[in-house]
Design a protein around this motif. Structure first.
Motif, PDB file in Angstrom:
ATOM      1  N   SER A 188       6.175   7.679   0.549  1.00  0.00           N
ATOM      2  CA  SER A 188       6.823   8.179   1.772  1.00  0.00           C
ATOM      3  C   SER A 188       8.056   7.351   2.103  1.00  0.00           C
ATOM      4  CB  SER A 188       5.856   8.131   2.957  1.00  0.00           C
ATOM      5  OG  SER A 188       4.803   9.028   2.762  1.00  0.00           O
ATOM      6  N   ARG A 196       2.794   1.814   8.160  1.00  0.00           N
ATOM      7  CA  ARG A 196       1.579   1.999   7.350  1.00  0.00           C
ATOM      8  C   ARG A 196       1.458   0.913   6.291  1.00  0.00           C
ATOM      9  NH1 ARG A 196       2.497   8.120   6.603  1.00  0.00           N
ATOM     10  NH2 ARG A 196       3.152   7.376   4.579  1.00  0.00           N
ATOM     11  N   MET A 201      -4.838   3.404  -2.487  1.00  0.00           N
ATOM     12  CA  MET A 201      -4.354   4.785  -2.499  1.00  0.00           C
ATOM     13  C   MET A 201      -3.441   5.039  -1.298  1.00  0.00           C
ATOM     14  SD  MET A 201      -6.360   8.400  -2.726  1.00  0.00           S
ATOM     15  CE  MET A 201      -6.657   8.290  -4.486  1.00  0.00           C
ATOM     16  N   GLN A 202      -3.829   4.556  -0.134  1.00  0.00           N
ATOM     17  CA  GLN A 202      -2.991   4.728   1.051  1.00  0.00           C
ATOM     18  C   GLN A 202      -1.668   3.982   0.886  1.00  0.00           C
ATOM     19  OE1 GLN A 202      -5.841   3.268   3.886  1.00  0.00           O
ATOM     20  NE2 GLN A 202      -6.262   5.332   4.670  1.00  0.00           N
ATOM     21  N   PRO A 215      -2.992  -1.070   3.985  1.00  0.00           N
ATOM     22  CA  PRO A 215      -3.950  -0.001   3.699  1.00  0.00           C
ATOM     23  C   PRO A 215      -4.622  -0.196   2.336  1.00  0.00           C
ATOM     24  CG  PRO A 215      -1.732   0.754   3.283  1.00  0.00           C
ATOM     25  CD  PRO A 215      -1.620  -0.635   3.860  1.00  0.00           C
ATOM     26  N   SER A 216      -5.580   0.687   2.034  1.00  0.00           N
ATOM     27  CA  SER A 216      -6.211   0.673   0.717  1.00  0.00           C
ATOM     28  C   SER A 216      -5.149   0.961  -0.339  1.00  0.00           C
ATOM     29  CB  SER A 216      -7.303   1.747   0.656  1.00  0.00           C
ATOM     30  OG  SER A 216      -6.707   3.040   0.679  1.00  0.00           O
ATOM     31  N   ARG A 266       0.653   6.079  -1.261  1.00  0.00           N
ATOM     32  CA  ARG A 266       1.212   7.179  -0.471  1.00  0.00           C
ATOM     33  C   ARG A 266       2.282   6.673   0.489  1.00  0.00           C
ATOM     34  NH1 ARG A 266      -4.504   9.855   0.837  1.00  0.00           N
ATOM     35  NH2 ARG A 266      -4.787  10.981  -1.101  1.00  0.00           N
ATOM     36  N   ALA A 267       2.019   5.532   1.126  1.00  0.00           N
ATOM     37  CA  ALA A 267       2.990   4.970   2.074  1.00  0.00           C
ATOM     38  C   ALA A 267       4.263   4.553   1.351  1.00  0.00           C
ATOM     39  CB  ALA A 267       2.378   3.786   2.816  1.00  0.00           C
TER      40      ALA A 267
END
Length: 147
Positions: free
Chosen positions: A118, A102, A110-111, A107-108, A114-115
């Motif tokens: 994680s 990811r 926010m993503q 990603p953006s 989160r990645a």
């Protein structure tokens, strides 16, 4: 003189016993807590909890949360927490691989956050299970349900 330690997540009480010492991943670094510690309230970051009771150590991973120390009582409200014996190394490696994929996909913002979170959780879980193996294992304490 021991202190009472309670570790709770939204799903279950993970631990609830008297202990001799606790080392927790505070937001500003590792915190060593002994009986009669000064009152304290802090956020926890993803990391390893070390619990010493009767000369034996138990290891847990925590993915964040809060810790309160008042008198001879420590309460941890954890986002997630598991004993090192409960960690499935293959699943943790797969979670780390997915998080890395990811991140590589740009990603953006926010993503990406989160990645990265994680990825950090998976790294903490893998580090804990590998340290447990290097230490020679360890028994699941009676207060931990192996679900």
């Amino acid at each position: 003189m021991p202190m009472m330690l309670e570790i709770t997540t939204a799903e279950r009480q993970v631990y609830g016993e008297e202990v001799d010492m606790l080392i927790a991943p505070g937001i500003d670094g590792q915190l060593g807590i002994l009986p009669r510690h000064a009152p304290l309230m802090t956020m926890l970051q993803p990391g390893e909890l070390t619990i010493r009771k009767g000369g034996a150590d138990s290891y847990f991973t925590v993915t964040g949360g809060f810790m309160e120390v008042l008198g001879d009582r420590v309460i941890i409200l954890a986002d997630a927490c598991e004993h090192s014996d409960e960690i499935n190394e293959e699943r943790a490696q797969e979670a780390m691989r997915r998080a890395q994929e990811r991140i590589a996909n740009r990603p953006s913002d926010m993503q990406m956050q989160r990645a990265l979170a994680s990825l950090r959780r998976a790294q903490v879980r893998l580090e804990t299970v590998r340290r447990r193996r290097a230490r020679g294992g360890g028994q699941l304490p009676p207060s931990v349900s192996s679900s």
